[in-house]
Design an enzyme around this catalytic site. Structure first.
Site, PDB file in Angstrom:
ATOM      1  N   ARG A 101       0.827  -1.210   0.000  1.00  0.00           N
ATOM      2  CA  ARG A 101       0.000   0.000   0.000  1.00  0.00           C
ATOM      3  C   ARG A 101       0.863   1.263   0.000  1.00  0.00           C
ATOM      4  O   ARG A 101       0.423   2.304  -0.441  1.00  0.00           O
ATOM      5  CB  ARG A 101      -0.903   0.013   1.234  1.00  0.00           C
ATOM      6  N   GLU A 172     -11.096  -1.193  -5.184  1.00  0.00           N
ATOM      7  CA  GLU A 172     -11.544  -0.295  -4.110  1.00  0.00           C
ATOM      8  C   GLU A 172     -10.618   0.916  -4.013  1.00  0.00           C
ATOM      9  O   GLU A 172      -9.439   0.847  -4.370  1.00  0.00           O
ATOM     10  CB  GLU A 172     -11.523  -1.036  -2.775  1.00  0.00           C
TER      11      GLU A 172
HETATM   12  C1  LIG Z   1     -10.124  -0.553   6.798  1.00  0.00           C
HETATM   13  C2  LIG Z   1     -10.271  -2.014   6.988  1.00  0.00           C
HETATM   14  C3  LIG Z   1     -10.011  -2.475   8.411  1.00  0.00           C
HETATM   15  C4  LIG Z   1     -10.514  -3.892   8.561  1.00  0.00           C
HETATM   16  O1  LIG Z   1      -9.789  -4.740   7.686  1.00  0.00           O
HETATM   17  C5  LIG Z   1      -9.512  -5.945   8.358  1.00  0.00           C
HETATM   18  N1  LIG Z   1      -8.321  -6.544   7.746  1.00  0.00           N
HETATM   19  C6  LIG Z   1      -7.181  -5.905   7.422  1.00  0.00           C
HETATM   20  N2  LIG Z   1      -6.325  -6.771   6.849  1.00  0.00           N
HETATM   21  C7  LIG Z   1      -6.944  -7.986   6.817  1.00  0.00           C
HETATM   22  C8  LIG Z   1      -6.596  -9.280   6.359  1.00  0.00           C
HETATM   23  N3  LIG Z   1      -5.377  -9.500   5.817  1.00  0.00           N
HETATM   24  N4  LIG Z   1      -7.482 -10.291   6.478  1.00  0.00           N
HETATM   25  C9  LIG Z   1      -8.700 -10.054   7.040  1.00  0.00           C
HETATM   26  N5  LIG Z   1      -9.111  -8.854   7.493  1.00  0.00           N
HETATM   27  C10 LIG Z   1      -8.232  -7.835   7.388  1.00  0.00           C
HETATM   28  C11 LIG Z   1      -9.295  -5.525   9.794  1.00  0.00           C
HETATM   29  O2  LIG Z   1      -9.484  -6.607  10.669  1.00  0.00           O
HETATM   30  C12 LIG Z   1     -10.363  -4.472   9.957  1.00  0.00           C
HETATM   31  O3  LIG Z   1     -11.559  -5.124  10.279  1.00  0.00           O
END
Ligand SMILES: CCC[C@H]1O[C@@H](n2cnc3c(N)ncnc32)[C@H](O)[C@@H]1O
Length: 484
Positions: A101, A172
């Protein structure tokens, strides 16, 4: 560099591509832009995100989608297949890791090597750029449903080139929604320019018969963001994307927790975005909506976490959102196991299925909430265009400088940070301080009155303490942060 909301020529895009593809060796795999288009055309329609979203919208279905991403290709494929088969995911992601990112591909490479040697994922997502075209195609071909790139990348040009050529059919983000909540010190001129490249590339795919869906990042900071604020950013990003030739857009909103306000938010997001796209001359655009389950702090207790997930699922279904992004019972801990991720999906699917045949009736309360959101959002959008002398890109940049649009708790130094949100006595998000938002007396008095009602009920003066109490409330099992 003045950035204007004007469609790029393909000559401009092609003149910049060489430099972008050279920023990492895997960029050379996608030099032939038309090869990516041919590959996309070879995919079955069942793999196309936009087609599945529009079918769901037409049939009143709310689709469920997780976030998910791990360091290595085979494990990532195994994860997505598990979420498709055990989680009943209608749509799949590939959540990209934080190094990618930030365009820090060298460190992503190190993370890949360390994940191989340690036998577990040491990156917090899928490093798609490092894995390159053929590996990304393996991911797309390994599942039966459409796959979307989910990330948080201010400069997402190379990531787009590779993943679009690889068959991902949804992308996105945006030059505002992946800047203001994600970066401290990157100008909006830069990120809007970077995202004009991404959207022009998608416009080129569209002109050649490949529909790629775009999803501005709705929740922004995910912390008490009033609907008018996230709607404004989503609609401006939709306009900027439409100018570059994007035709299919999913606009998003992060759950705030009061049912009437959240349903009003989703319904007004669909209505306002269609209104503003049309009145700015963008015809044949197809808008769907995505509801993000609670983006703030979660309870550690998994049973309570399932309660929060269920509330988000129920609200998404009652709002008739086209898609809901699902949380997991591991949210308070970090990256979920595939089992926990699948549990969040099945919980959500149960609620969405049970509520499929119900809608929230249009009560006076819902009508008032919709009217207020529209009044606030229109006031901000119309002022943005005015300060931009008729140009949306110039307008949004100037509007952030002036605090005309202002995202609460955003890290970016380009954000004014003068508004203060807090919940009213029913848990709806109001504003303790409207900062420099272009609101008339009626709107300002409405917020004052709603917050005062809570102050009276709690026998305390409205203050910043309410904001702090609200930020911690859900993690403590509440919605409104009542005084102890
Ligand atoms: C803005 C997004 C935040 C959310 O994005 C989830 N999140 C981030 N990275 C991963 C990943 N590699 N696998 C599953 N969920 C993921 C976090 O937990 C939070 O809820």
């Amino acid at each position: 560099m003045e950035v204007l909301n004007k469609k790029w020529s393909m000559e401009k895009l092609m003149s910049l591509r060489k430099e972008i593809l050279a920023t990492w060796p895997t960029g050379s795999d996608v030099e032939d832009i038309d090869a990516g288009i041919e590959y996309q055309k070879s995919l079955p329609k069942s793999k196309n995100f936009a087609a599945k979203l529009l079918h769901a919208k037409e049939n009143g279905i709310t689709l469920v989608q997780p976030r998910a991403g791990v360091a290595l290709v085979n494990e990532h494929i195994g994860l997505l297949q598990f979420l498709q088969n055990e989680g009943q995911a209608d749509l799949l992601p590939s959540t990209i890791d934080s190094y990618t990112r930030q365009n820090r591909y060298q460190e992503a490479e190190k993370g890949i090597q360390e994940s191989i040697s340690s036998g577990r994922s040491l990156l917090n997502g899928f490093p798609a750029v490092n894995h390159g075209l053929e590996n990304c195609r393996r991911v797309v071909e390994s599942v039966n449903v459409p796959v979307q790139v989910r990330h948080g990348t201010p400069d997402a040009r190379l990531l787009a080139e590779i993943t679009l050529a690889a068959g991902f059919t949804d992308y996105e983000g945006g030059g505002i929604s992946y800047n203001i909540p994600y970066a401290k010190n990157v100008s909006l001129e830069k990120t809007i320019y970077y995202w004009q490249y991404v959207d022009r590339l998608i416009g080129y795919y569209h002109e050649n018969g490949v529909v790629i869906n775009r999803e501005p990042f709705g929740p922004l900071t995910g912390t008490l963001v009033p609907p008018c604020i996230s709607h404004t950013v989503a609609i401006v990003e939709a306009i900027l994307a439409a100018e570059q030739g994007v035709h299919n857009l999913t606009l998003g909103y992060g759950q705030c927790g009061n049912l009437v306000q959240d349903v009003a938010a989703i319904q007004t997001l669909q209505e306002l975005s269609e209104e503003y796209l049309l009145k700015n001359g963008y015809e044949n655009r197809h808008v769907t909506t995505v509801f993000h389950q609670w983006m703030g702090g979660f309870p550690q207790d998994e049973a309570k976490a399932f309660g929060v997930i269920s509330w988000g699922a129920a609200t998404a279904a009652l709002a008739k959102a086209t898609k809901v992004i699902v949380k997991t019972p591991h949210e308070a801990m970090g990256i979920p196991t595939k089992e926990a991720n699948a549990q969040g999906l099945r919980t959500t699917k149960q609620l969405v299925n049970m509520l499929k045949d119900q809608t929230l009736p249009l009560t006076n309360e819902l009508a008032e909430e919709k009217e207020m959101i529209k009044k606030e959002t229109r006031a901000i959008l119309d002022t943005i265009l005015k300060v931009g002398d008729g140009d949306w890109a110039r307008g949004i940049i100037r509007a952030f400088e002036a605090g005309i649009i202002d995202v609460p708790f955003a890290p970016s130094r380009y954000n004014a940070g003068r508004i203060l949100p807090a919940r009213d006595n029913n848990g709806a998000i109001r504003m303790l301080d409207t900062g420099d938002l272009p609101f008339d007396k009626e709107i300002i008095d409405f917020h004052k009155k709603k917050i005062a009602e809570r102050g009276e009920a709690e026998e305390r003066e409205p203050s910043f303490q309410m904001v702090i109490d609200d930020i911690y409330a859900i993690g403590k099992g509440m919605l409104v942060g009542r005084p102890n």
